[in-house]
Design an enzyme around this catalytic site. Sequence first.
Site, PDB file in Angstrom:
ATOM      1  N   LYS A  14     -10.766  -1.442   6.385  1.00  0.00           N
ATOM      2  CA  LYS A  14     -10.383  -0.577   5.276  1.00  0.00           C
ATOM      3  C   LYS A  14     -11.544  -0.508   4.277  1.00  0.00           C
ATOM      4  O   LYS A  14     -12.538   0.147   4.560  1.00  0.00           O
ATOM      5  CB  LYS A  14      -9.031  -1.014   4.717  1.00  0.00           C
ATOM      6  CG  LYS A  14      -7.930  -0.644   5.737  1.00  0.00           C
ATOM      7  CD  LYS A  14      -6.549  -1.146   5.479  1.00  0.00           C
ATOM      8  CE  LYS A  14      -5.642  -0.771   6.666  1.00  0.00           C
ATOM      9  NZ  LYS A  14      -4.324  -1.389   6.636  1.00  0.00           N
ATOM     10  N   SER A  25       0.783  -1.228   0.000  1.00  0.00           N
ATOM     11  CA  SER A  25       0.000   0.000   0.000  1.00  0.00           C
ATOM     12  C   SER A  25       0.811   1.273   0.000  1.00  0.00           C
ATOM     13  O   SER A  25       0.259   2.352  -0.138  1.00  0.00           O
ATOM     14  CB  SER A  25      -0.938   0.004   1.194  1.00  0.00           C
ATOM     15  OG  SER A  25      -0.247   0.445   2.325  1.00  0.00           O
ATOM     16  N   HIS A  81      -5.234  -4.654   1.514  1.00  0.00           N
ATOM     17  CA  HIS A  81      -5.488  -3.507   0.621  1.00  0.00           C
ATOM     18  C   HIS A  81      -6.154  -3.918  -0.683  1.00  0.00           C
ATOM     19  O   HIS A  81      -6.149  -3.157  -1.651  1.00  0.00           O
ATOM     20  CB  HIS A  81      -4.192  -2.742   0.358  1.00  0.00           C
ATOM     21  CG  HIS A  81      -3.691  -2.067   1.581  1.00  0.00           C
ATOM     22  ND1 HIS A  81      -4.203  -0.865   2.027  1.00  0.00           N
ATOM     23  CD2 HIS A  81      -2.782  -2.459   2.502  1.00  0.00           C
ATOM     24  CE1 HIS A  81      -3.601  -0.528   3.153  1.00  0.00           C
ATOM     25  NE2 HIS A  81      -2.745  -1.476   3.470  1.00  0.00           N
TER      26      HIS A  81
HETATM   27  C1  PLP Z   1      -3.513  -1.853   7.859  1.00  0.00           C
HETATM   28  C2  PLP Z   1      -2.769  -3.129   7.589  1.00  0.00           C
HETATM   29  C3  PLP Z   1      -2.906  -4.251   8.413  1.00  0.00           C
HETATM   30  C4  PLP Z   1      -3.642  -4.162   9.717  1.00  0.00           C
HETATM   31  O1  PLP Z   1      -5.011  -4.122   9.544  1.00  0.00           O
HETATM   32  P1  PLP Z   1      -5.913  -3.400  10.661  1.00  0.00           P
HETATM   33  O2  PLP Z   1      -7.244  -4.011  10.476  1.00  0.00           O
HETATM   34  O3  PLP Z   1      -5.833  -1.935  10.371  1.00  0.00           O
HETATM   35  O4  PLP Z   1      -5.291  -3.728  11.983  1.00  0.00           O
HETATM   36  C5  PLP Z   1      -2.344  -5.437   8.035  1.00  0.00           C
HETATM   37  N1  PLP Z   1      -1.636  -5.538   6.891  1.00  0.00           N
HETATM   38  C6  PLP Z   1      -1.438  -4.472   6.082  1.00  0.00           C
HETATM   39  C7  PLP Z   1      -0.640  -4.643   4.846  1.00  0.00           C
HETATM   40  C8  PLP Z   1      -1.976  -3.239   6.423  1.00  0.00           C
HETATM   41  O5  PLP Z   1      -1.749  -2.169   5.657  1.00  0.00           O
END
Ligand code: PLP
Length: 403
Positions: free
Chosen positions: A247, A188, A216
């Site tokens: 997300k 990301s 993502h």
């Molecule tokens: C944001 C993110 C996470 C963690 O997810 P959350 O639900 O925000 O704790 C895990 N892996 C990646 C690649 C991320 O960008």
Amino acid sequence: MDYDRFFHDKIQALKNEGRYRIFADLERKCGHFPSAVRHEDNALSDVTVWCSNDYLGMGQNRLVRDAMVAAIDSCGAGAGGTRNISGTNHYHVLLEEELASLHGKEAALLFTSGYVANMTALSTLGAQLPNCILYSDSLNHNSMIEGIRHSRADKRIFKHNDPGDLDRLLAADDPNAAKVVIFESVYSMDGDIAPIGEICDVAEKYNAITFLDEVHAVGMYGPNGAGVAERDGVMGRVDIVQGTLGKALGVIGGYITASADLVDFVRSYGDGFIFTTALPPAIAAGALASVRHVRKTQELRDRHQERSETLKRRLKDAGLPVMPSVCHIVPVLVGDAALCKQASDLLLEQHRIYVQPINYPTVPKGTERLRLTPCPLHDDAMMDELVDALVDVWRVLSLQRAA
Ligand SMILES: *Cc1c(COP(=O)(O)O)cnc(C)c1O
């Protein structure tokens, strides 16, 4: 030991490097996303948010909100316990079934966040599998790195998105050791995408299992929004898919999906799953409504991709240094921590555009950037304002333009 002095000096060091983090104090406006109200020194201002991970605007979706309100009214606020001790609510069960079906797997397991899902699943696998070796992409997210570290298993770092380097590492190790290959689909910060099929080819050759973080990509890629593995037709070859509900699905929580036995194993041995209170039922109900809606709404994905392509083109036309992303994320290179922070401050103060600066350690020093995340609700007028504002900031700060 002067403790206060120590803490103060550590903070000052970050400030000197220009990477001390200041949070924007926002009030999201349901029905008006990506607009928000910003609070500062008792003053209020309207801003347009250009860096949210609520990629599809599902955080304000009517179906999601209605499901959450209805679940609060019927079940109350909290889950009331760990999953094992009274905390499993029917919405958790339904959501796990939905997520397993989304990814074409036998079972799924919910966690309180995507971070906890990665940390718990990887630390449990690495600690329990016999003579386990973990193979990790060099740009993996901190939640995977911490899971790997916590497992105390042997680890190898393969070059980013490089199946050849992975092959070289696997070939050198004991053929009888248990092996897990750990990578992401969409990275990301750069916006590049893993060659999932090729990585599966290599893993299969050495009898390794694969763990793919689709955080993502879930909701945004593939005909059902199951992620890049679905888009690329290789979903069945990935052993463990990990995702977030926080997300593109707009709520909070994380999960893994895999075979029934593997999921049951993590459920039964994973400390970060066992020893914590279950997600509130309303969160599970909202996420369930969100997954169901996103699965069948291809228009959201089409519009999302179109907005992203349009923004990349418009920024390039304006001579701004867009980094070569092949997904919905639009990183614009600044290349200096202090200037990146200044650019972000100017956007906010002068243009009411909110983009958080991305600095070390999230990205390497010298590649500090603004990371734009256009969503289906960013309209052409907002894009006009953004492009004009960026051009102005690039001029005021004399930042490097596209080569
Ligand atoms: C944001 C993110 C996470 C963690 O997810 P959350 O639900 O925000 O704790 C895990 N892996 C990646 C690649 C991320 O960008």
